[in-house]
Motif scaffolding. Structure first.
Motif, PDB file in Angstrom:
ATOM      1  N   GLU A  96      46.984  70.235  90.414  1.00 11.22           N
ATOM      2  CA  GLU A  96      46.657  70.948  89.200  1.00 11.22           C
ATOM      3  C   GLU A  96      45.218  70.407  88.814  1.00 11.22           C
ATOM      4  OE1 GLU A  96      49.971  69.268  87.205  1.00 11.22           O
ATOM      5  OE2 GLU A  96      50.392  71.426  86.497  1.00 11.22           O
ATOM      6  N   ARG A  97      44.237  71.404  88.860  1.00  7.50           N
ATOM      7  CA  ARG A  97      42.615  70.847  88.739  1.00  7.50           C
ATOM      8  C   ARG A  97      42.530  70.380  87.336  1.00  7.50           C
ATOM      9  NH1 ARG A  97      38.873  74.871  90.566  1.00  7.50           N
ATOM     10  NH2 ARG A  97      37.579  73.575  89.463  1.00  7.50           N
ATOM     11  N   SER A  98      43.168  70.853  86.480  1.00  7.91           N
ATOM     12  CA  SER A  98      42.953  70.316  84.837  1.00  7.91           C
ATOM     13  C   SER A  98      43.753  69.194  84.605  1.00  7.91           C
ATOM     14  CB  SER A  98      43.390  71.458  84.033  1.00  7.91           C
ATOM     15  OG  SER A  98      42.901  72.687  84.236  1.00  7.91           O
ATOM     16  N   TYR A  99      44.622  68.715  85.520  1.00  7.35           N
ATOM     17  CA  TYR A  99      45.249  67.575  84.899  1.00  7.35           C
ATOM     18  C   TYR A  99      45.447  66.176  86.160  1.00  7.35           C
ATOM     19  CZ  TYR A  99      47.017  70.910  81.891  1.00  7.35           C
ATOM     20  OH  TYR A  99      47.184  71.954  80.829  1.00  7.35           O
ATOM     21  N   LEU A 100      44.851  66.568  87.261  1.00  7.50           N
ATOM     22  CA  LEU A 100      45.012  65.316  88.357  1.00  7.50           C
ATOM     23  C   LEU A 100      43.909  64.426  87.816  1.00  7.50           C
ATOM     24  CD1 LEU A 100      46.837  64.730  90.941  1.00  7.50           C
ATOM     25  CD2 LEU A 100      44.509  64.987  91.996  1.00  7.50           C
ATOM     26  N   LEU A 102      41.003  61.651  88.396  1.00 11.32           N
ATOM     27  CA  LEU A 102      40.128  61.574  89.194  1.00 11.32           C
ATOM     28  C   LEU A 102      40.592  60.535  90.370  1.00 11.32           C
ATOM     29  CD1 LEU A 102      37.359  62.139  90.614  1.00 11.32           C
ATOM     30  CD2 LEU A 102      36.194  60.946  88.906  1.00 11.32           C
ATOM     31  N   ASP A 103      41.202  59.344  89.875  1.00  8.75           N
ATOM     32  CA  ASP A 103      41.691  58.261  90.801  1.00  8.75           C
ATOM     33  C   ASP A 103      42.591  58.592  91.768  1.00  8.75           C
ATOM     34  OD1 ASP A 103      41.825  55.566  91.254  1.00  8.75           O
ATOM     35  OD2 ASP A 103      44.026  55.811  90.704  1.00  8.75           O
ATOM     36  N   LEU A 104      43.546  59.475  91.161  1.00 13.11           N
ATOM     37  CA  LEU A 104      44.591  60.106  92.195  1.00 13.11           C
ATOM     38  C   LEU A 104      43.738  61.118  93.104  1.00 13.11           C
ATOM     39  CD1 LEU A 104      48.027  60.777  90.954  1.00 13.11           C
ATOM     40  CD2 LEU A 104      47.392  59.279  92.651  1.00 13.11           C
ATOM     41  N   TRP A 105      42.973  61.689  92.697  1.00 14.74           N
ATOM     42  CA  TRP A 105      42.017  62.739  93.595  1.00 14.74           C
ATOM     43  C   TRP A 105      41.249  62.075  94.696  1.00 14.74           C
ATOM     44  CZ3 TRP A 105      41.218  67.552  95.339  1.00 14.74           C
ATOM     45  CH2 TRP A 105      40.235  67.993  95.894  1.00 14.74           C
ATOM     46  N   LEU A 106      40.742  60.812  94.385  1.00  8.59           N
ATOM     47  CA  LEU A 106      40.133  60.005  95.335  1.00  8.59           C
ATOM     48  C   LEU A 106      40.883  59.518  96.411  1.00  8.59           C
ATOM     49  CD1 LEU A 106      37.411  58.269  93.106  1.00  8.59           C
ATOM     50  CD2 LEU A 106      37.073  60.194  94.575  1.00  8.59           C
ATOM     51  N   ARG A 107      41.997  58.993  95.937  1.00  7.96           N
ATOM     52  CA  ARG A 107      43.199  58.672  96.774  1.00  7.96           C
ATOM     53  C   ARG A 107      43.854  59.633  97.832  1.00  7.96           C
ATOM     54  NH1 ARG A 107      45.910  53.568  94.393  1.00  7.96           N
ATOM     55  NH2 ARG A 107      44.508  53.050  92.859  1.00  7.96           N
ATOM     56  N   PHE A 108      44.073  60.739  97.215  1.00 10.29           N
ATOM     57  CA  PHE A 108      44.660  61.668  97.968  1.00 10.29           C
ATOM     58  C   PHE A 108      43.640  62.395  98.964  1.00 10.29           C
ATOM     59  CE2 PHE A 108      47.587  63.753  94.487  1.00 10.29           C
ATOM     60  CZ  PHE A 108      48.442  62.772  94.748  1.00 10.29           C
ATOM     61  N   THR A 109      42.718  62.395  98.745  1.00  7.37           N
ATOM     62  CA  THR A 109      41.404  63.146  99.625  1.00  7.37           C
ATOM     63  C   THR A 109      41.334  62.244 100.944  1.00  7.37           C
ATOM     64  OG1 THR A 109      39.677  62.708  97.866  1.00  7.37           O
ATOM     65  CG2 THR A 109      40.744  64.935  98.178  1.00  7.37           C
ATOM     66  N   ALA A 110      41.451  60.855 100.608  1.00  4.01           N
ATOM     67  CA  ALA A 110      41.272  59.842 101.748  1.00  4.01           C
ATOM     68  C   ALA A 110      42.263  59.966 102.664  1.00  4.01           C
ATOM     69  CB  ALA A 110      41.090  58.546 100.976  1.00  4.01           C
ATOM     70  N   ILE A 111      43.502  60.527 102.458  1.00  2.00           N
ATOM     71  CA  ILE A 111      44.489  60.793 103.212  1.00  2.00           C
ATOM     72  C   ILE A 111      44.164  61.676 104.445  1.00  2.00           C
ATOM     73  CG2 ILE A 111      47.019  61.519 103.753  1.00  2.00           C
ATOM     74  CD1 ILE A 111      47.480  60.871 100.797  1.00  2.00           C
ATOM     75  N   GLY A 113      44.337  64.393 107.582  1.00  2.61           N
ATOM     76  CA  GLY A 113      45.027  65.466 108.130  1.00  2.61           C
ATOM     77  C   GLY A 113      45.732  66.251 106.953  1.00  2.61           C
ATOM     78  N   LYS A 114      45.332  65.989 105.810  1.00  3.63           N
ATOM     79  CA  LYS A 114      45.891  66.786 104.600  1.00  3.63           C
ATOM     80  C   LYS A 114      44.763  67.599 103.879  1.00  3.63           C
ATOM     81  CE  LYS A 114      50.158  64.540 103.844  1.00  3.63           C
ATOM     82  NZ  LYS A 114      50.986  65.655 104.580  1.00  3.63           N
ATOM     83  N   GLU A 115      45.013  68.943 103.438  1.00  3.47           N
ATOM     84  CA  GLU A 115      43.904  69.569 102.577  1.00  3.47           C
ATOM     85  C   GLU A 115      44.580  69.633 101.165  1.00  3.47           C
ATOM     86  OE1 GLU A 115      41.551  73.792 102.567  1.00  3.47           O
ATOM     87  OE2 GLU A 115      42.843  73.169 104.186  1.00  3.47           O
ATOM     88  N   PHE A 116      43.699  69.140 100.052  1.00  2.00           N
ATOM     89  CA  PHE A 116      44.292  69.202  98.732  1.00  2.00           C
ATOM     90  C   PHE A 116      43.289  70.470  98.231  1.00  2.00           C
ATOM     91  CE2 PHE A 116      45.351  65.160 100.117  1.00  2.00           C
ATOM     92  CZ  PHE A 116      46.906  65.151  99.723  1.00  2.00           C
ATOM     93  N   ILE A 117      44.259  71.303  97.482  1.00  2.00           N
ATOM     94  CA  ILE A 117      43.651  72.481  97.112  1.00  2.00           C
ATOM     95  C   ILE A 117      43.674  72.622  95.297  1.00  2.00           C
ATOM     96  CG2 ILE A 117      43.823  75.108  97.167  1.00  2.00           C
ATOM     97  CD1 ILE A 117      44.995  74.824  99.898  1.00  2.00           C
ATOM     98  N   PRO A 118      42.738  72.480  94.803  1.00  3.27           N
ATOM     99  CA  PRO A 118      42.955  72.670  93.362  1.00  3.27           C
ATOM    100  C   PRO A 118      43.206  74.087  92.927  1.00  3.27           C
ATOM    101  CG  PRO A 118      40.847  71.786  94.085  1.00  3.27           C
ATOM    102  CD  PRO A 118      41.381  72.398  95.140  1.00  3.27           C
ATOM    103  N   VAL A 119      44.417  73.923  92.151  1.00  4.32           N
ATOM    104  CA  VAL A 119      45.010  75.428  91.672  1.00  4.32           C
ATOM    105  C   VAL A 119      44.739  75.301  89.991  1.00  4.32           C
ATOM    106  CG1 VAL A 119      46.271  75.735  93.562  1.00  4.32           C
ATOM    107  CG2 VAL A 119      47.226  74.736  91.437  1.00  4.32           C
TER     108      VAL A 119
END
Ligand SMILES: [Mn+2]
Length: 355
Positions: A96-100, A102-111, A113-119
């Motif tokens: 959820e682009r309005s709610y995630l 930033l800290d989690l976004w940085l950790r998520f995108t460091a994983i 083989g996965k693509e995180f898509i802001p919706v």
């Protein structure tokens, strides 16, 4: 299938268009929408055929009570949101682009083989249209607001402060069953009423003042919202004239709004009346906003919302005129939008009340 599972299915139907295989949901209101409980400290992970609630030991019993439609991933002892996401097979994961945070976004995108898509707005669009139970809860919250207004008319006296008035409004709503406030109560007087979102202060209410009260409560997790402007002592002719223009605009909107009109068309029903009276530049906010689990949600009555307003949405109708240094007037009702017109949930008197 219970209604929460049905809601989850309606969400899944949107995955393909959004290019996602799963959605991670952490906004409190959106979690609440799929759990029926205030979604603090919980997040959800929805895939095409699974639905998970991710939370810790404190919410164990709560999470287990939802086992009919949600699997429980308990965090703690090295298990957290990150380890959950890492364990999943889905590769395209919506966030959820309005709610995630930033800290989690940085950790998520460091994983890898996965693509995180802001919706944006996937769950919110579902929430725009309310079911019968949601409408009932909002109506109940609105009724508490109306009963509070009836009481408060006998309470307002010159010499009391805005803070005293605001506190009494809040107490009276809670006394009538509200579980909380849907936003900070606005109770302002005199020249301060020209500020649409003025904050109650130690200013005393004086004879000759307008008093604007904009408030709402929570009932069963759902919000209400209403505004009334009353005169304490005799108002000037200008105050009466401006009040009646706002009233005329508000009544015109209430009479003609129905599902299928666009947000722009609804907004114009009030805005044109105010503009014709020469105050177009003094009505600087939108006519209304959706109300539900959040005090501000979709759909909206404003000059940009070009989509049709769906039936069974709940929207405020709140025109105003604000004259800096002098006074302001706003009148706000809350309405269920139907094909045939509105069901007004606020029945408090709108003609100018002089106390
Ligand atoms: Mn409002």
């Amino acid at each position: 299938m219970n209604k929460y599972a049905e809601r989850i299915n309606r969400l899944r139907a949107k995955f393909e268009d959004s290019g996602i295989e799963a959605l991670y949901i952490n906004s409190v209101a959106n979690v609440s929408y799929f759990t029926g409980k205030k979604g603090n400290d919980c997040s959800l992970y929805i895939t095409a055929d699974e639905a998970w609630i991710i939370t810790d030991f404190r919410y164990e019993e709560l999470a287990q009570s939802m086992s009919e439609w949600l699997s429980f991933y308990e965090t703690g002892a090295g298990r957290n949101t990150l380890s959950f996401i890492e364990s999943r097979e889905e590769r395209k994961i919506g966030i959820e682009r309005s709610y995630l945070p930033l800290d989690l976004w940085l950790r998520f995108t460091a994983i890898e083989g996965k693509e995180f898509i802001p919706v944006h707005g996937l769950v919110e669009k579902l929430r725009d249209v309310k079911d019968a139970e949601e409408l009932e809860l909002i109506a109940r919250a609105a009724k508490i607001g109306c009963e509070t207004f009836d009481y408060i008319l006998g309470f307002i006296k010159p010499g009391m402060t805005e803070k005293e008035l605001a506190t009494e409004i809040e107490y009276q709503m809670k006394k009538r069953g509200a579980e909380g406030l849907s936003f900070d109560t606005i109770a302002i007087s005199g020249a301060k009423t020209s500020m649409p979102h003025g904050v109650p202060s130690d200013k005393k209410i004086e004879t000759g003042d307008f008093v604007t009260m904009d408030y709402g409560c929570l009932y069963g997790g759902y919000c209400s919202d209403m505004t009334r402007t009353v005169a304490v002592g005799q108002p000037t002719q200008e105050m009466k004239d401006v009040y009646n223009i706002v009233l005329k605009a508000q009544l015109n909107a209430c009479e003609k709004i129905h599902a299928g009109l666009t947000g722009i068309e609804c907004d114009a029903l009030a805005r044109d009346v105010i503009a014709e009276a020469g105050y177009g530049d003094r009505f600087g906010h939108s006519l209304g906003h959706g109300v539900g689990l959040f005090i501000h949600e979709g759909p909206s009555f404003n000059q940009r919302y070009d989509a049709p307003i769906p039936a069974d949405s709940v929207v405020s109708i709140e025109p105003g005129i604000y004259l800096p240094g002098k006074f302001g007037v706003r009148i706000e009702d809350l309405a269920i939008i139907k094909e045939s017109g509105i069901i007004n949930l606020v029945d408090s008197k709108k003609e100018l009340i002089i106390l």
